[in-house]
Scaffold this motif. Structure first.
Motif, short mmCIF file in Angstrom:
data_model
loop_
_atom_site.label_atom_id
_atom_site.label_comp_id
_atom_site.label_asym_id
_atom_site.label_seq_id
_atom_site.Cartn_x
_atom_site.Cartn_y
_atom_site.Cartn_z
N ASP A 214 11.84 -5.78 2.19
CA ASP A 214 11.51 -4.36 2.03
C ASP A 214 11.94 -3.80 0.68
OD1 ASP A 214 10.30 -3.89 4.56
OD2 ASP A 214 12.29 -3.99 5.48
N ILE A 215 12.58 -4.63 -0.17
CA ILE A 215 13.00 -4.19 -1.50
C ILE A 215 12.40 -5.13 -2.54
CG2 ILE A 215 14.93 -3.77 -3.05
CD1 ILE A 215 16.64 -3.09 -0.68
N LEU A 216 11.64 -4.55 -3.48
CA LEU A 216 10.96 -5.34 -4.51
C LEU A 216 11.44 -4.92 -5.90
CD1 LEU A 216 7.29 -5.06 -3.15
CD2 LEU A 216 8.99 -6.83 -2.64
N PHE A 217 11.72 -5.91 -6.75
CA PHE A 217 12.11 -5.66 -8.13
C PHE A 217 11.01 -6.18 -9.05
CE2 PHE A 217 15.95 -6.16 -5.64
CZ PHE A 217 16.79 -5.15 -6.09
N THR A 218 10.46 -5.32 -9.89
CA THR A 218 9.39 -5.77 -10.80
C THR A 218 9.93 -6.19 -12.16
OG1 THR A 218 8.95 -3.62 -11.80
CG2 THR A 218 7.84 -4.11 -9.71
N GLY A 219 11.13 -5.69 -12.55
CA GLY A 219 11.58 -5.86 -13.93
C GLY A 219 10.80 -4.91 -14.83
N TYR A 220 10.80 -5.21 -16.15
CA TYR A 220 10.07 -4.37 -17.09
C TYR A 220 8.57 -4.47 -16.85
CZ TYR A 220 14.28 -3.69 -19.93
OH TYR A 220 15.53 -3.33 -20.37
N VAL A 221 7.87 -3.37 -17.04
CA VAL A 221 6.41 -3.34 -16.99
C VAL A 221 5.91 -2.64 -18.24
CG1 VAL A 221 6.43 -3.29 -14.46
CG2 VAL A 221 6.29 -1.14 -15.74
N SER A 222 4.64 -2.81 -18.57
CA SER A 222 4.06 -2.11 -19.72
C SER A 222 3.91 -0.63 -19.39
CB SER A 222 2.71 -2.71 -20.07
OG SER A 222 1.74 -2.37 -19.09
N ASP A 223 3.72 0.18 -20.42
CA ASP A 223 3.54 1.62 -20.21
C ASP A 223 2.31 1.90 -19.35
OD1 ASP A 223 5.79 2.19 -21.68
OD2 ASP A 223 4.70 2.61 -23.54
N LEU B 255 11.56 -1.10 -7.21
CA LEU B 255 12.39 -0.73 -8.35
C LEU B 255 11.79 -1.29 -9.62
CD1 LEU B 255 14.54 -1.64 -5.80
CD2 LEU B 255 15.99 -0.28 -7.29
N VAL B 256 11.46 -0.41 -10.55
CA VAL B 256 10.81 -0.78 -11.80
C VAL B 256 11.75 -0.48 -12.95
CG1 VAL B 256 8.86 -0.33 -13.34
CG2 VAL B 256 8.52 -0.33 -10.85
N GLY B 257 12.11 -1.52 -13.72
CA GLY B 257 12.98 -1.32 -14.87
C GLY B 257 13.86 -2.53 -15.11
N GLY B 258 14.61 -2.48 -16.20
CA GLY B 258 15.50 -3.58 -16.55
C GLY B 258 16.60 -3.75 -15.52
N PHE B 259 16.86 -4.99 -15.14
CA PHE B 259 17.81 -5.29 -14.07
C PHE B 259 19.13 -5.76 -14.67
CE2 PHE B 259 19.77 -8.09 -10.95
CZ PHE B 259 19.65 -7.36 -9.78
N GLU B 260 20.25 -5.14 -14.25
CA GLU B 260 21.56 -5.53 -14.72
C GLU B 260 22.21 -6.47 -13.71
OE1 GLU B 260 23.93 -2.20 -15.86
OE2 GLU B 260 22.47 -1.51 -17.36
N ASN B 261 22.90 -7.48 -14.24
CA ASN B 261 23.43 -8.55 -13.38
C ASN B 261 24.47 -8.06 -12.38
OD1 ASN B 261 21.86 -10.50 -14.64
ND2 ASN B 261 23.40 -10.91 -16.21
N ASP C 1 0.83 -1.21 0.00
CA ASP C 1 0.00 0.00 0.00
C ASP C 1 0.86 1.26 0.00
OD1 ASP C 1 -2.43 -1.39 0.06
OD2 ASP C 1 -2.34 -1.61 2.23
N GLU C 2 2.02 1.19 0.63
CA GLU C 2 2.91 2.35 0.76
C GLU C 2 4.28 1.96 0.22
OE1 GLU C 2 4.19 5.60 4.20
OE2 GLU C 2 3.51 3.60 4.79
N TYR C 3 4.77 2.71 -0.78
CA TYR C 3 6.08 2.37 -1.33
C TYR C 3 6.79 3.59 -1.90
CZ TYR C 3 3.45 2.09 -5.78
OH TYR C 3 2.64 2.34 -6.86
N VAL C 4 8.12 3.51 -1.84
CA VAL C 4 9.01 4.48 -2.45
C VAL C 4 9.40 3.91 -3.81
CG1 VAL C 4 11.23 5.68 -2.26
CG2 VAL C 4 9.86 5.21 -0.20
N LEU C 5 9.21 4.69 -4.86
CA LEU C 5 9.38 4.17 -6.22
C LEU C 5 10.65 4.69 -6.87
CD1 LEU C 5 8.30 2.72 -8.78
CD2 LEU C 5 7.07 4.85 -9.31
N TYR C 6 11.46 3.74 -7.37
CA TYR C 6 12.55 4.07 -8.30
C TYR C 6 12.15 3.53 -9.66
CZ TYR C 6 16.72 3.76 -11.10
OH TYR C 6 17.59 3.88 -12.14
N LEU C 7 12.25 4.39 -10.67
CA LEU C 7 11.83 4.02 -12.02
C LEU C 7 12.98 4.28 -12.98
CD1 LEU C 7 9.30 3.15 -13.65
CD2 LEU C 7 8.75 5.56 -13.91
N GLY C 8 13.37 3.25 -13.73
CA GLY C 8 14.46 3.42 -14.69
C GLY C 8 15.35 2.20 -14.72
#
Length: 411
Positions: free
Chosen positions: A293-302, A278-284, A242-249
């Protein structure tokens, strides 16, 4: 109808870099007024030649795309130059650190000794496409304007001086090493006009190239957000809180290496329910912290991205190198408070001028500012009301496109 061409390294569907999206939006917005083409390479993803586009002419969203295959000069042949090309750049960086570079550029705008080593370096990079440069040379009479996006590529550095009298530069500059190469001086001093994104970017380039900087103005870029996907489905799909800090890129070491431990230390000190998404392409190369407390979504649609932005509690941008930050403007437009790296004067100015965000200078400051934002709903509400007005005043398409058209018509 006049014909114009944008020049950029990559262009096409599913290429989500900031410069590429910036170029695409401008190109498509100018279609009602010009015959718009893009001159680019066959590269789709860097370092993955198996994914390259086919060389030749195609069309996408009404824009004609001419692709040229990269053909870098043999790197072994120019190994001596690759050892020497940093010398002049380091001298210029040192002068900048001493606040002497602007004065030095007044006396010597072009350092030819540096260019002798830097040009072979640019010609040996993986994105160098000599066929594109030859095309500009042989067809320059057909185009009313060449618009170069991103200053640090071989296409911009070498191509902008082929027909400088009809070349516009959108540099997207930030205070990084490539800005200080001597070979940049002809580009930044001879083109017809430079279209900066922000005043901070313009002042940076003035400090490097001095009074010989080409005629210039602030043009900027607007934003386009896709329709919002249905939130309950997006939330369930990516298991968002419900509550999150967003990093996009792009989730790369250069972008988020410090952000992850900064956030975990904030959680350890202050607690709370917020998670970092964290939303975006993940580098190895990124070390994933084993933390709930840290979630990675990977790529998402627009459409999913729009929903995720609009439901964030706070957006964070830890990058110290930005010339505009379209993602930051999207957050402001969506009424999301911002927390940005204070080393980026561009983003710091956005926050200072708009009142829509805060900036931090180190890890301790990050913890204090993030806690303040998360614990004060009234502060977030006040900031959220200021973002859309700032974007509308400075980065609305009805302001941007007339400025760019005026520059093109002036050629």
């Amino acid at each position: 109808m006049k014909k114009i061409a944008f020049i950029i390294v990559r262009y096409g569907e599913n290429i989500n870099g900031g410069a590429e999206v910036h170029c695409q939006m401008l190109a498509e917005r100018l279609l009602p007024y010009y015959e718009v083409e893009v001159l680019t390479t066959t590269i789709r993803a860097f370092n993955h030649p198996d994914q390259d586009y086919t060389e030749g002419v195609s069309s996408w969203n009404g824009v004609t795309i001419r692709r040229f295959k990269p053909q870098p000069i043999d790197q072994e042949q120019f190994r001596p130059f690759r050892k020497k090309y940093k010398t002049a750049r380091r001298i210029r960086q040192y002068l900048k650190k001493l606040n002497l570079l602007r004065a030095a550029s007044f006396l010597h705008p072009e350092w030819k000794s540096g260019i002798e080593n830097e040009r072979p370096f640019y010609e040996s990079t993986a994105t160098h496409a000599p066929g594109l440069l030859r095309y500009i040379e042989s067809h320059k009479a057909e185009y009313a304007a060449f618009i170069f996006a991103n200053f640090y590529t071989p296409q911009a550095v070498l191509g902008s001086v082929v027909a400088p009298e009809k070349s516009l530069l959108i540099p997207m500059a930030h205070p990084d090493k490539p800005l200080y190469y001597c070979i940049n001086a002809p580009m930044f001093t001879r083109v017809r006009h430079i279209a900066f994104n922000t005043e901070a970017e313009r002042q940076l380039c003035r400090s490097v190239f001095g009074r010989f900087l080409a005629p210039n103005s602030i043009v900027g870029c607007g934003i386009e957000m896709a329709p919002e996907a249905e939130w309950s489905g997006v939330k369930a799909k990516y298991e968002l809180p419900d509550e999150y800090v967003l990093y996009l890129g792009r989730v790369s070491k250069a972008k988020v290496d410090k952000l992850l431990p900064y956030f975990l230390r904030c959680k350890a000190k202050y607690g709370g329910d917020a998670k970092l998404v964290l939303v975006g392409g993940f580098e190895n190369e990124i070390r994933k912290f084993d933390s709930p407390d840290i979630l990675f979504t990977g790529y998402v649609s627009d459409e999913e991205k729009t929903a995720i932005v609009r439901h964030a509690t706070v957006m964070v941008n830890p990058s110290p190198m930005e010339s505009l930050s379209l993602l930051m403007l999207e957050g402001m437009q969506s009424r999301i408070p911002l927390l940005v790296n204070g080393r980026s004067k561009v983003m710091k100015d956005h926050c200072r001028l708009s009142g829509a965000g805060l900036w931090y200078n180190n890890g301790r400051d990050f913890r204090k500012k993030l806690h303040r934002l998360l614990s004060d709903p009234e502060l977030r509400r006040t900031m959220s009301e200021k973002g859309p007005a700032y974007v509308r005043e400075h980065y609305d398409w009805e302001i941007i496109i007339p400025k760019l058209r005026t520059l093109i018509e002036s050629i």
